[in-house]
Design an enzyme around this catalytic site. Structure first.
Site, PDB file in Angstrom:
ATOM      1  N   HIS A 115       0.856  -1.190   0.000  1.00 50.14           N
ATOM      2  CA  HIS A 115       0.000   0.000   0.000  1.00 50.14           C
ATOM      3  C   HIS A 115       0.891   1.238   0.000  1.00 50.14           C
ATOM      4  CE1 HIS A 115      -3.231   2.733   0.814  1.00 50.14           C
ATOM      5  NE2 HIS A 115      -2.686   3.121   1.952  1.00 50.14           N
ATOM      6  N   LYS A 136      -0.050  10.777   0.785  1.00 53.77           N
ATOM      7  CA  LYS A 136       0.827  10.140  -0.198  1.00 53.77           C
ATOM      8  C   LYS A 136       0.472  10.555  -1.631  1.00 53.77           C
ATOM      9  CE  LYS A 136      -0.276   6.023   1.213  1.00 53.77           C
ATOM     10  NZ  LYS A 136      -1.141   6.391   2.351  1.00 53.77           N
ATOM     11  N   ASP A 154      -1.718   4.061  -4.688  1.00 52.04           N
ATOM     12  CA  ASP A 154      -2.563   3.298  -3.763  1.00 52.04           C
ATOM     13  C   ASP A 154      -2.088   1.862  -3.577  1.00 52.04           C
ATOM     14  OD1 ASP A 154      -4.827   3.189  -1.968  1.00 52.04           O
ATOM     15  OD2 ASP A 154      -5.718   1.824  -3.429  1.00 52.04           O
ATOM     16  N   ARG A 220      17.995  15.529  13.019  1.00 54.79           N
ATOM     17  CA  ARG A 220      18.065  16.918  12.556  1.00 54.79           C
ATOM     18  C   ARG A 220      19.421  17.266  11.968  1.00 54.79           C
ATOM     19  NH1 ARG A 220      15.967  20.710  17.320  1.00 54.79           N
ATOM     20  NH2 ARG A 220      16.174  22.227  15.615  1.00 54.79           N
TER      21      ARG A 220
END
Length: 267
Positions: A115, A136, A154, A220
């Site tokens: 998916h 997405k 999808d 980071r």
């Protein structure tokens, strides 16, 4: 013809025709060319049927005679008696071998359904995953508008084509389609042209989108060791991108692709 082909390798049973059966592999397609038929014709009439019967066992999925060569009656008789499809080709043995290996390796490769969304970004196959509604497809739309290519939305059919590579494509029913909440199902080829899609792409990078979680550690400084996710036994580099309002996900993915490419060159 209800025989099932389960092995993409092929067999040219030269040694087996003269009685050496140690490496007989009846689950493979058996290929007979000039060499094999030449050996067969040199056998005595008594040995021809006897030795061929040991090769053409019921487990054989099919047998192919190449170069349009005449098919000996012993082949026809055994094929009928044992329910083995007997085929002929005008191609040379080498040509047929090459074409069949490519075709069978692709059709019989291990596969799974993921998916997510698969896009081609700067020539790199990026598989975008995340919970339903995370964005997405919307991110893929932004990437397409930026000149990148859609492969699947999808649902992505992922196939292991060899020991190191995964390829992804869309199921035929949703090929070239993109579902965006509020707009519905979009035909990317009609909106952006045929050059905005491709049918299949090797997967190089996995990008997971997740809701920004306060208090969760996110890299980071770029000093953390690279992540990977294993699909069908092959590890794929993985980047996790936290989602929050205002973040330009398409741009971040473009940079992630460039960064991954640089890492790959250093390895």
């Amino acid at each position: 013809m209800d025989k099932e082909i389960t092995d993409y390798s092929l067999k040219r049973p030269s040694a087996e025709l003269v009685g050496y059966l140690t490496y007989l592999t009846p689950q493979r397609i058996q290929i007979f060319g000039r060499t094999e038929l030449g050996l067969f014709e040199q056998l005595s009439s008594d040995l021809r049927y006897e030795n061929l019967a040991k090769v053409m066992v019921q487990e054989v999925p099919c047998l192919i005679i190449t170069r349009g060569l005449p098919i000996p009656q012993e082949f026809v008789r055994l094929a009928e008696d044992r329910g083995i499809p007997l085929l002929a080709s005008d191609r040379s043995t080498t040509q047929l071998y090459y074409l069949l290996i490519r075709f069978l390796a692709n059709r019989l490769a291990p596969s799974t359904l993921v998916h997510g969304v698969l896009v081609d970004v700067f020539g790199i196959g990026v598989l975008i995953t995340g919970d339903s509604g995370i964005g997405k497809s919307e991110t893929a739309l932004e990437l397409i508008r930026g000149g990148h290519l859609l492969v699947a939305d999808d649902a992505v059919e992922v196939q292991r084509v060899d020991e190191e590579n995964l390829h992804g494509r869309a199921p035929q029913s949703i090929k070239h389609l993109l579902e965006v909440r509020g707009l519905g199902i979009l035909d990317v080829t009609k909106l952006f042209g045929a050059g905005a899609v491709r049918d299949e792409k090797e997967i190089h990078l996995l990008v997971e989108l997740e809701e920004w979680k306060e208090g969760k550690y996110y890299d980071r400084l770029g000093l953390d060791p690279p992540q990977t996710l294993t699909i069908l036994g092959i590890p794929i580099p993985k980047v996790t991108i936290p989602v929050r309002p205002g973040r330009q996900l398409a741009s971040i993915i473009e940079v992630a692709v460039m960064q991954n490419r640089l890492r790959s060159k250093r390895m």
